[in-house]
Design an enzyme around this catalytic site. Structure first.
Site, PDB file in Angstrom:
ATOM      1  N   LYS A 191       1.108  -1.085   0.006  1.00  0.00           N
ATOM      2  CA  LYS A 191       0.151   0.066   0.047  1.00  0.00           C
ATOM      3  C   LYS A 191       0.696   1.315   0.076  1.00  0.00           C
ATOM      4  O   LYS A 191       2.017   1.347   0.550  1.00  0.00           O
ATOM      5  CB  LYS A 191      -0.953  -0.075   1.219  1.00  0.00           C
ATOM      6  CG  LYS A 191      -1.936   0.957   1.331  1.00  0.00           C
ATOM      7  CD  LYS A 191      -2.705   1.095   2.620  1.00  0.00           C
ATOM      8  CE  LYS A 191      -3.803   1.736   2.799  1.00  0.00           C
ATOM      9  NZ  LYS A 191      -4.798   1.616   3.792  1.00  0.00           N
ATOM     10  N   SER A 238      -9.673   1.821   2.981  1.00  0.00           N
ATOM     11  CA  SER A 238      -8.866   2.554   2.270  1.00  0.00           C
ATOM     12  C   SER A 238      -7.926   1.497   1.341  1.00  0.00           C
ATOM     13  O   SER A 238      -7.117   2.184   0.439  1.00  0.00           O
ATOM     14  CB  SER A 238      -8.213   3.454   2.893  1.00  0.00           C
ATOM     15  OG  SER A 238      -7.406   2.948   3.841  1.00  0.00           O
ATOM     16  N   SER A 272      -9.978  -0.713   7.179  1.00  0.00           N
ATOM     17  CA  SER A 272      -9.556  -0.378   5.886  1.00  0.00           C
ATOM     18  C   SER A 272      -8.681  -1.556   5.309  1.00  0.00           C
ATOM     19  O   SER A 272      -8.180  -1.486   4.120  1.00  0.00           O
ATOM     20  CB  SER A 272      -8.384   0.740   5.922  1.00  0.00           C
ATOM     21  OG  SER A 272      -9.208   1.885   6.022  1.00  0.00           O
TER      22      SER A 272
END
Lengths: 95, 493
Positions: B78, B158, B182
């Site tokens: 990420k 997210s 997330s």
């Protein structure tokens, strides 16, 4: 609680975010929607409840106060938008 | 799709150890899969040269018998993990040219164990969102579609890029972060496994902060065992994060497949929220039955303050965010917009660098911390947080080993469907996930079924502090009962 447009401008300034007049109107509505949502907390009885300061029961560790890292100013400054003579450069702050 | 990219991480590890293929071949197969998958917008940056260099080094270590636990396994990371020398933006324009000169501890642990970096994965800006639509790079598209429809759906957020990449077989596994759901919500939306470990289990050092008392790193993977392997490498004490736990990391893989006989599983009655869809309710019941069939005891429990977790979260998280994001001032890193004085420079820099959702959240956070409102909002929310944690402590003290709940209130929704005028509509996505972050507890999302429209649905297991092993054992029961949920077609190729 809800905010008026003057409060939106004041908060934006505290947060150091420039806002246009048009944005103030939108933000007022959006902020009030979020504040209305969190107002639900007012109904919880929190008498005698300690506010949480740490989610896990732990004492912060201590370490020796010694230099363990550093001596590479060029890497520290590598992402600076403006750097001069090994320093971060900003507009004049003190006259 | 190459046969090599179809393998689970567990199977790829086996194949590498047996010499059936090399790390270079495996890495090249993933790079070849990423290349035509631009429509998914899962990667914001690929690092093919670095990947092949790392794979070559892995092949040398595999040959000399020095292989690490993740040797030669190609991963995505990420974009809020700092990777030394690799552009890291957290999905924000304010960091669009930021190249860290240091490595996050979690990614350093992955490379120490032999993993290969394929690139950086899309996310909501500063991890603020539940759909990956707030990214400065544009939305990530879910590899899953409703049956008979080509409408693009969100992958959740997210960590939406991480979940989409894992589901689309663009990486063998991915590192994500979870502040309010997330990792688990995108895992549920994409038919993948995601675990948010206990607060303190993984170091937060070098991860771009959103809300420091809630943020945790964790893996997204294609099976429970894959997630166990990844978490073992990611976790561990780090002197650079004063909140990281001084506890040894168990071999989580040992817990996968271990008996759950006699474990007591709580079903919180407060999670049966108004308007819960029949299919989510049915899946939840089915999950409880699978655990019962495996010998666990299922009991109803009460977590009376559950409904306050989401509003309390939006005060605590946004207050911490307003403080954390104060660092983006256009001085030390990030973009700068000039002004006539330094205050105007700050204000213009932040107005232009941050997207709408981030600006909104910083402003709410600033408001709840400001003079006159601090006690009414922030201190009250932290008291409610104490009550939320106490609910779980009471359940655990009564002998409950883990809690079973849905992961999300719905399957994946369409891009643009929930990004309208009312931000609260998106916030409700986190209703089942956010309580754990507030209480610091571990939670795993495991795919458990398909919706009527053919989209994956996930169940969530919530554990005791540092009770990740029980979650892997229980998660494996669900995986064996429900099967795995590979994405049915690769329409993006």
């Amino acid at each position: 609680m809800s905010v008026d447009q003057a409060t939106v401008r004041r908060v934006a300034h505290l947060a150091r975010i420039a806002v246009t007049e048009e944005e103030v109107v939108h933000l007022q509505g959006e902020l009030n929607a979020i504040l209305a949502f969190v107002d639900e907390l007012a109904e919880v009885d929190v008498t005698g409840v300690e506010p949480m300061t740490s989610v896990t029961p732990m004492t912060l560790p201590l370490r020796a106060d010694v230099v363990t890292d550093g001596f590479y100013p060029e890497r520290v400054l590598a992402n600076a938008p403006v750097a001069e003579d090994g320093f971060f450069a900003v507009p004049k702050v003190v006259e | 799709m190459s046969e090599l990219t179809r393998l689970t991480l567990t199977a790829a590890r086996e194949g590498l150890a047996q010499g059936h293929f090399t790390a270079t071949e495996l890495t090249q197969a993933y790079l070849d899969a990423i290349e035509p998958a631009g429509d998914l917008n899962a990667f914001v940056l690929t690092t093919p040269e670095k990947a092949l260099d790392m794979a070559k080094a892995s092949d040398a270590r595999l040959a000399s018998g020095e292989a690490g636990p993740l040797e030669g396994i190609p991963l995505g990371v990420k974009d809020n993990y700092a990777v030394d020398g690799v552009r890291t933006t957290a999905g924000s324009n304010i960091l669009k040219h930021f190249v860290p000169q240091y490595e996050s501890t979690v990614t350093a642990n992955l490379w120490r164990d032999g993993a290969v970096l394929l690139g950086k994965l899309n996310q909501d800006e500063f991890a603020m969102g539940s759909s990956t639509e707030t990214s400065a790079f544009g939305a990530t598209v879910n590899p899953w579609r409703r049956e008979g429809s080509s409408q693009p759906l969100v992958p959740g957020g997210s960590s939406g890029g991480s979940a989409a990449a894992v589901a689309a077989h663009l990486c063998a596994g991915a590192a994500g972060t979870d502040t309010g759901g997330s990792i688990r919500q995108p895992a549920a939306f994409t038919g993948t496994v995601g675990i948010k470990p206990t607060y303190g289990r993984c170091s937060r050092w070098g991860i771009i902060a959103y809300a420091s008392s809630l943020d945790q790193a964790g893996p997204i993977a294609r099976s429970v065992n894959d997630a166990a392997l990844l978490l073992r490498s990611m976790a561990g004490h780090d002197p650079k994060d004063s909140t990281s736990a001084r506890l040894p990391v168990p071999d989580y893989q040992q817990a996968v497949g271990a008996s759950v006989k006699g474990m007591r599983i709580g079903i919180p009655r407060e999670y049966r929220v108004d308007g819960m869809s029949d299919e989510i309710a049915a899946l939840w019941d089915e999950g409880a039955q699978w655990l019962r069939d495996a010998g666990a005891e299922v009991v109803e429990i009460s977590l009376p303050h559950s409904k306050y977790a989401l509003p309390a979260y939006y005060i605590v998280a946004l207050a911490e965010a307003s403080s954390n994001l104060a660092r983006y001032d256009g001085v030390r890193y990030g973009e700068r917009v000039p002004g006539r004085d330094i205050i105007e420079m700050y204000e213009k820099t932040r107005a232009s660098g941050f997207g709408a959702e981030v600006r909104r959240r910083i402003m709410i956070g600033t408001y709840v911390l400001s003079a006159g409102y601090y006690d009414a909002y922030y201190v009250r929310a932290q008291k409610v947080r104490t009550l939320i944690k106490r609910d779980f402590e009471n359940a655990f003290a009564a002998g409950v080993d883990a809690v079973l709940a849905p992961a999300t209130p719905s399957p994946a929704f369409g891009i643009g469907e929930k990004s309208g005028a009312d931000p609260v509509e998106m916030y409700l996505q986190d209703v089942f996930t956010v309580t754990l972050n507030m209480a610091g507890l571990p939670g795993i999302a495991v795919p458990a079924g398909l919706s009527g429209e053919g989209l994956p649905l996930g169940l969530q297991l919530i554990g005791r502090p540092f009770g990740e092993e029980a979650l892997f054992s229980l998660g494996q029961v669900i995986e064996e009962a429900a099967g795995r949920f590979p994405c049915p077609e690769d329409w993006w190729r």
